[in-house]
Write a protein that holds these residues in place. Structure first.
Motif, PDB file in Angstrom:
ATOM      1  N   ARG A 130      -7.976 -43.732 133.814  1.00  0.00           N
ATOM      2  CA  ARG A 130      -9.053 -43.808 132.817  1.00  0.00           C
ATOM      3  C   ARG A 130     -10.401 -43.465 133.448  1.00  0.00           C
ATOM      4  O   ARG A 130     -11.202 -42.711 132.889  1.00  0.00           O
TER       5      ARG A 130
ATOM      6  N   LEU B  11     -10.603 -39.595 134.286  1.00  0.00           N
ATOM      7  CA  LEU B  11     -10.817 -38.736 133.125  1.00  0.00           C
ATOM      8  C   LEU B  11     -12.189 -38.984 132.505  1.00  0.00           C
ATOM      9  O   LEU B  11     -12.831 -38.052 132.000  1.00  0.00           O
ATOM     10  N   SER B  12     -12.665 -40.213 132.553  1.00  0.00           N
ATOM     11  CA  SER B  12     -14.010 -40.496 132.058  1.00  0.00           C
ATOM     12  C   SER B  12     -15.057 -39.798 132.916  1.00  0.00           C
ATOM     13  O   SER B  12     -16.033 -39.233 132.386  1.00  0.00           O
TER      14      SER B  12
ATOM     15  N   TRP C 181     -11.041 -33.717 125.140  1.00  0.00           N
ATOM     16  CA  TRP C 181     -11.595 -32.827 126.172  1.00  0.00           C
ATOM     17  C   TRP C 181     -12.293 -31.664 125.456  1.00  0.00           C
ATOM     18  O   TRP C 181     -11.653 -30.894 124.749  1.00  0.00           O
TER      19      TRP C 181
ATOM     20  N   PHE D 299      -7.070 -38.793 124.125  1.00  0.00           N
ATOM     21  CA  PHE D 299      -8.173 -38.350 124.976  1.00  0.00           C
ATOM     22  C   PHE D 299      -8.749 -37.038 124.455  1.00  0.00           C
ATOM     23  O   PHE D 299      -8.015 -36.107 124.121  1.00  0.00           O
TER      24      PHE D 299
END
Length: 352
Positions: free
Chosen positions: A67, A70-71, A106, A104
């Protein structure tokens, strides 16, 4: 080259329709970070689109660190570039992991999750397979395992270095195959298990870059030209065949289940090098968070001091550079962090 800041979709499409040269379209926020553009030559701006990157995340569903990684990626500055992101999962991912990835978002390009249905055979298979680098000269694959965290400046650094490499006349003869986001504090490939790197004694000053024959596994962008050759070497090594003699006097030769070990072999025998940054306190563009895994079980205060480095939180890295043109004075080091002997270009005839 055209730089269009905060372009509307209509204007962007119109420029693309009538102009086929280098087109840079950062948001206003991205453009505020691009103070380093003043050091990029006109010829380098013309190949802006050629210097491109894709990101590959290799994950075993360590959720807390995944997490955070990716954050940190989503919060980075991408300068208006399209950057595709791939996440590769090993077998039996948790439902929590799959749900998280399915939700998620992107916004920089395409986003794909790749899931194995058969056990990979360890990181020496999973990691190389997970890095998809398909592109011509100037394209790089950014490899991040899920225990890595990146600075919001990481892409700016890669673009800055990658653009300058296009006009560095000795990039090929010095066999530069990757760009590191991380600055190591210890040497793990010498005779001893770990020794502190003394940059000052080695005449590597803060605010510079250097070449090192040891690749970085904690945040690095690999050239597509070299990576295809590395994959061919990995395929042979997976059969148990040894092409070169064992690297002498190196603890890395004893590593098991390590894809980096095989890259180290190429660095040692073929003198492939990686561009590393050095800033005050080893402040970097990526850091390892030392999650439990195959090569790390628990972490001590010494481990944290050795391997976890601070991250840049703004573009102050540019003002800290001693020379804005990175490759004017470039020191090189071998596997043991001894000064690298000059590689004569006639050894390869200018080839990789």
């Amino acid at each position: 080259a055209i730089i269009c800041v905060a372009c509307s979709d209509w204007l962007r499409a119109a420029i693309r329709r009538d102009y086929d040269g280098a087109f840079i379209a950062p948001s206003a926020e991205d453009y505020q970070q691009m103070v380093w553009l003043e050091s990029i030559s006109h010829s380098e701006l013309l190949v802006w689109d050629k210097v491109s990157f894709t990101i590959s995340v290799i994950s075993t569903c360590r959720m807390d660190s995944l997490r955070k990684l990716l954050s940190s990626l989503a919060s980075s500055f991408f300068l208006g570039d399209r950057v595709d992101l791939y996440v590769s999962l090993d077998t039996s991912p948790t439902q929590e992991c799959l749900d998280f990835l399915s939700s998620f978002e992107w916004l920089q390009g395409s986003f794909q999750v790749r899931r194995r249905i058969r056990a990979s055979g360890g990181p020496e298979v999973a990691v190389p397979e997970g890095l998809g680098v398909n592109g011509g000269d100037g394209h790089y694959g950014v490899l991040l395992e899920d225990d890595i965290l990146v600075s919001d400046q990481f892409y700016s650094w890669l673009k800055f270095v990658g653009l300058q490499l296009t006009s560095y006349p000795r990039a090929r003869s010095r066999r530069i195959f990757s760009i590191s986001l991380y600055t190591p504090r210890v040497l793990e490939t010498g005779k001893e298990r770990r020794t502190w790197i003394d940059y000052q004694t080695s005449d590597v000053t803060s605010g510079t870059v250097f070449l090192f024959e040891v690749p970085c596994s904690w945040g690095s962008a690999f050239s597509s030209t070299y990576w295809s050759k590395a994959l061919s070497y990995f395929e042979v090594r997976l059969t148990g065949t040894e092409i070169y003699q064992t690297v002498r006097d190196s603890k890395a030769s004893t590593w098991k289940g390590s894809w980096k070990k095989w890259l180290i072999e190429l660095g040692y025998h073929l003198h492939w090098t990686t561009v590393y940054p050095v800033f005050q306190g080893e402040t970097s563009f990526s850091t390892n968070t030392l999650q439990d895994g195959k090569h790390m079980v628990g972490r001590s205060a010494l481990d944290i001091d050795m391997f976890m480095v601070p991250l840049f939180t703004n573009n102050s890295w540019y003002s800290q550079l001693k020379d804005k043109r990175l490759f004017q004075q470039l020191r090189g080091f071998d596997l043991y962090f001894s000064p690298q002997k000059e590689i004569l270009s006639e050894m390869t005839g200018g080839s990789v």
